[in-house]
Write a protein that holds these residues in place. Structure first.
Motif, PDB file in Angstrom:
ATOM      1  N   GLN A   3       0.843  -1.186   0.000  1.00  0.00           N
ATOM      2  CA  GLN A   3       0.000   0.000   0.000  1.00  0.00           C
ATOM      3  C   GLN A   3       0.885   1.245   0.000  1.00  0.00           C
ATOM      4  OE1 GLN A   3      -0.461  -2.318   2.764  1.00  0.00           O
ATOM      5  NE2 GLN A   3      -1.673  -3.498   1.298  1.00  0.00           N
ATOM      6  N   VAL A   4       0.444   2.249  -0.749  1.00  0.00           N
ATOM      7  CA  VAL A   4       1.122   3.543  -0.796  1.00  0.00           C
ATOM      8  C   VAL A   4       0.073   4.599  -0.495  1.00  0.00           C
ATOM      9  CG1 VAL A   4       2.381   5.173  -2.240  1.00  0.00           C
ATOM     10  CG2 VAL A   4       2.829   2.721  -2.452  1.00  0.00           C
ATOM     11  N   PRO A  87       0.037  29.438  -7.925  1.00  0.00           N
ATOM     12  CA  PRO A  87      -1.201  28.842  -8.454  1.00  0.00           C
ATOM     13  C   PRO A  87      -0.933  27.730  -9.472  1.00  0.00           C
ATOM     14  CG  PRO A  87      -1.452  31.207  -8.267  1.00  0.00           C
ATOM     15  CD  PRO A  87      -0.015  30.902  -7.925  1.00  0.00           C
ATOM     16  N   ASP A  88       0.151  27.837 -10.220  1.00  0.00           N
ATOM     17  CA  ASP A  88       0.498  26.798 -11.203  1.00  0.00           C
ATOM     18  C   ASP A  88       0.865  25.469 -10.545  1.00  0.00           C
ATOM     19  OD1 ASP A  88       2.128  28.858 -13.770  1.00  0.00           O
ATOM     20  OD2 ASP A  88       0.008  28.449 -13.310  1.00  0.00           O
ATOM     21  N   ASP A  89       1.099  25.467  -9.244  1.00  0.00           N
ATOM     22  CA  ASP A  89       1.397  24.220  -8.537  1.00  0.00           C
ATOM     23  C   ASP A  89       0.126  23.445  -8.200  1.00  0.00           C
ATOM     24  OD1 ASP A  89       3.911  26.034  -6.766  1.00  0.00           O
ATOM     25  OD2 ASP A  89       4.229  24.606  -8.405  1.00  0.00           O
ATOM     26  N   THR A  90      -1.028  24.036  -8.455  1.00  0.00           N
ATOM     27  CA  THR A  90      -2.297  23.360  -8.175  1.00  0.00           C
ATOM     28  C   THR A  90      -2.422  22.103  -9.015  1.00  0.00           C
ATOM     29  OG1 THR A  90      -3.425  25.411  -7.561  1.00  0.00           O
ATOM     30  CG2 THR A  90      -4.802  23.576  -8.303  1.00  0.00           C
ATOM     31  N   ALA A  91      -2.630  20.983  -8.338  1.00  0.00           N
ATOM     32  CA  ALA A  91      -2.716  19.689  -9.028  1.00  0.00           C
ATOM     33  C   ALA A  91      -3.038  18.601  -8.014  1.00  0.00           C
ATOM     34  CB  ALA A  91      -1.396  19.367  -9.730  1.00  0.00           C
ATOM     35  N   LEU A  92      -3.313  17.418  -8.558  1.00  0.00           N
ATOM     36  CA  LEU A  92      -3.409  16.217  -7.737  1.00  0.00           C
ATOM     37  C   LEU A  92      -2.010  15.619  -7.679  1.00  0.00           C
ATOM     38  CD1 LEU A  92      -5.490  14.516  -6.202  1.00  0.00           C
ATOM     39  CD2 LEU A  92      -5.826  13.202  -8.299  1.00  0.00           C
ATOM     40  N   TYR A  93      -1.480  15.470  -6.486  1.00  0.00           N
ATOM     41  CA  TYR A  93      -0.120  14.983  -6.300  1.00  0.00           C
ATOM     42  C   TYR A  93      -0.138  13.497  -5.957  1.00  0.00           C
ATOM     43  CZ  TYR A  93       1.874  19.656  -6.528  1.00  0.00           C
ATOM     44  OH  TYR A  93       2.283  20.895  -6.960  1.00  0.00           O
ATOM     45  N   TYR A  94       0.627  12.743  -6.731  1.00  0.00           N
ATOM     46  CA  TYR A  94       0.676  11.293  -6.550  1.00  0.00           C
ATOM     47  C   TYR A  94       2.042  10.872  -6.033  1.00  0.00           C
ATOM     48  CZ  TYR A  94      -3.515  10.990  -9.464  1.00  0.00           C
ATOM     49  OH  TYR A  94      -4.774  11.120  -9.983  1.00  0.00           O
ATOM     50  N   CYS A  95       2.031   9.973  -5.080  1.00  0.00           N
ATOM     51  CA  CYS A  95       3.258   9.341  -4.615  1.00  0.00           C
ATOM     52  C   CYS A  95       3.546   8.100  -5.462  1.00  0.00           C
ATOM     53  CB  CYS A  95       3.104   8.943  -3.151  1.00  0.00           C
ATOM     54  SG  CYS A  95       4.548   8.119  -2.441  1.00  0.00           S
ATOM     55  N   ASN A  96       4.805   7.893  -5.742  1.00  0.00           N
ATOM     56  CA  ASN A  96       5.243   6.749  -6.552  1.00  0.00           C
ATOM     57  C   ASN A  96       6.352   6.019  -5.825  1.00  0.00           C
ATOM     58  OD1 ASN A  96       7.530   5.884  -8.641  1.00  0.00           O
ATOM     59  ND2 ASN A  96       5.537   5.570  -9.618  1.00  0.00           N
ATOM     60  N   ALA A  97       6.298   4.699  -5.849  1.00  0.00           N
ATOM     61  CA  ALA A  97       7.364   3.901  -5.242  1.00  0.00           C
ATOM     62  C   ALA A  97       7.717   2.752  -6.177  1.00  0.00           C
ATOM     63  CB  ALA A  97       6.922   3.366  -3.885  1.00  0.00           C
ATOM     64  N   TYR A 109       4.427   1.239  -7.775  1.00  0.00           N
ATOM     65  CA  TYR A 109       3.175   1.432  -7.075  1.00  0.00           C
ATOM     66  C   TYR A 109       2.841   2.923  -7.007  1.00  0.00           C
ATOM     67  CZ  TYR A 109       3.758  -3.376  -5.494  1.00  0.00           C
ATOM     68  OH  TYR A 109       3.919  -4.737  -5.455  1.00  0.00           O
ATOM     69  N   TRP A 110       1.538   3.203  -7.039  1.00  0.00           N
ATOM     70  CA  TRP A 110       1.048   4.574  -6.969  1.00  0.00           C
ATOM     71  C   TRP A 110       0.078   4.729  -5.801  1.00  0.00           C
ATOM     72  CZ3 TRP A 110       2.821   8.420 -10.127  1.00  0.00           C
ATOM     73  CH2 TRP A 110       3.512   8.038 -11.273  1.00  0.00           C
ATOM     74  N   GLY A 111       0.121   5.907  -5.190  1.00  0.00           N
ATOM     75  CA  GLY A 111      -0.882   6.249  -4.205  1.00  0.00           C
ATOM     76  C   GLY A 111      -2.146   6.743  -4.888  1.00  0.00           C
TER      77      GLY A 111
END
Length: 120
Positions: A3-4, A87-97, A109-111
């Protein structure tokens, strides 16, 4: 099974800071790389920062000098300290392992993603 899970997103004004956390757990033998990607509406998912075990961080040009990635290897956790947010940093942030499980199989794997919204 691995799990991530990410945490730490939210709403912040431009110029502010946020810290994202991501923990990997489960059937883990060794983690090779942990990192962060982001996806804004209507755009592709892009690399933000990655950190390979024993190496120096890799950053997207757009976040260099503002974001810092770090890892706690004992906790299988990666962090992203985000300063001087725009404002340009607005996004959905995903963790990756990218890791090797106890059956010696290496997979990515992705969160589920955590939303970061920066208001102007």
């Amino acid at each position: 099974q691995v799990q991530v899970v990410e945490s730490g997103g939210g709403l912040v004004q431009a110029g502010g800071s946020l810290r994202l956390s991501c923990a990997a757990s489960g059937n883990i033998f060794r983690i090779h790389v942990m990192g962060w990607y982001r996806q804004a509406p209507g755009k592709q998912r892009d690399l933000v920062a990655t950190l390979r075990t024993g190496a120096i961080p890799n950053y997207a040009d757009s976040v260099k000098g503002r974001f810092t990635i770090s890892r706690d290897n004992a906790k299988n956790t990666v962090y992203l300290q985000m300063n001087s947010l725009k404002p340009d940093d607005t996004a959905l942030y995903y963790c990756n392992a990218v890791l090797q499980d106890r059956y010696y199989s290496t997979r990515e794997y992705w969160g589920q993603g955590t939303q970061v919204t920066v208001s102007s």
